[in-house]
Each structure stands twice: as structure tokens, then as C-alpha cells.
Scaffold this motif. Structure first.
Motif: not given
Length: 123
Positions: A6-12, A82-98, A112-117
Motif C-alpha cells: 500500500e501507499s498514499g497514506g498521510g496527514l491531511v 478519499m474525498n471530504s475526509l473527516k477526523p473520524e476517518d483517521t485509521a490504519v488502512y489495509y488493502c486485502s485481495a483474494t 492476502y493483506w497489505g502491511q497497512g498505511t
């Protein structure tokens, strides 16, 4: 073996946007399903959005109209806009795939799971 990166996470700031990417690599035959989950501190991991190989999408009610899941099968990559982000969207985001993999002339399906961002939305 298959890896999801995964990539693209951060502070906004609240109201801002981020785009997460999930790149799958390895002996991939196909990816029937991809999904994004998130886990906030002290909470259980929850499904945010999912997409099938046919393009059918599913969203958690709290993100409908703000988040868009997509995929590029030529690149074995999934995205979460992800648009119009809210403080309650704060989390570690994980990708999963079959993923269907080719092993010794046979096909097998694994999850499979990603490492999280980390995604942090400030108010």
C-alpha cells in the motif's frame, strides 16, 4: 508468493483528499476481489469498500459519496480515492485481495493483506 504493498497514506486536514494505492505482485493469475479495510485505535477492523473483478462495488455507509474504489487489472493495482475526509476517518488502512495464483500447473485461491498505511485527518 504474492505481496500487497500500500501507499498514499498521510496527514491531511478535514475536507481534504488522499488516494491510496495497493499494488499486488507475484505469480498472479487473477484477482477476483479487492477491498480496503481500516482500523482505528481501540476499534475493530472494518470494511470500507470492496470491488469485484466485474467492477461491482460495495461501500460502508459512512463513506458513501466520499470514497471511490477502483482497480487497474493491467497493473494488478487497486485504488481508494478519499474525498471530504473527516477526523473520524483517521485509521490504519489495509488493502486485502483474494488472489488466484498459478502453482505447478494448478490454480489456487488465497486471501492476502497489505502491511497497512496510516491516514490521519486533523480537524
Amino acid at each position: 508468493q504474492v505481496q500487497l504493498v500500500e501507499s498514499g497514506g498521510g496527514l491531511v486536514q478535514a475536507g481534504g483528499s488522499l488516494r491510496l494505492s495497493c499494488a499486488a505482485s507475484g505469480s498472479i493469475f487473477s484477482i477476483p476481489n479487492m477491498g480496503w479495510y481500516r482500523q482505528a485505535p481501540g476499534k475493530q477492523r472494518e470494511l470500507v469498500a470492496a470491488i469485484t473483478s466485474g467492477g461491482t462495488t460495495t461501500y460502508q455507509d459512512s463513506v458513501k459519496g466520499r470514497f471511490t474504489i477502483s482497480r487497474d487489472d493491467a497493473k494488478n493495482t487497486g485504488y481508494l480515492q478519499m474525498n471530504s475526509l473527516k477526523p473520524e476517518d483517521t485509521a490504519v488502512y489495509y488493502c486485502s485481495a483474494t488472489v488466484v495464483v498459478s502453482q505447478k500447473f494448478s490454480l489456487y485461491e488465497y486471501d492476502y493483506w497489505g502491511q497497512g498505511t496510516q491516514v490521519t485527518v486533523s480537524s
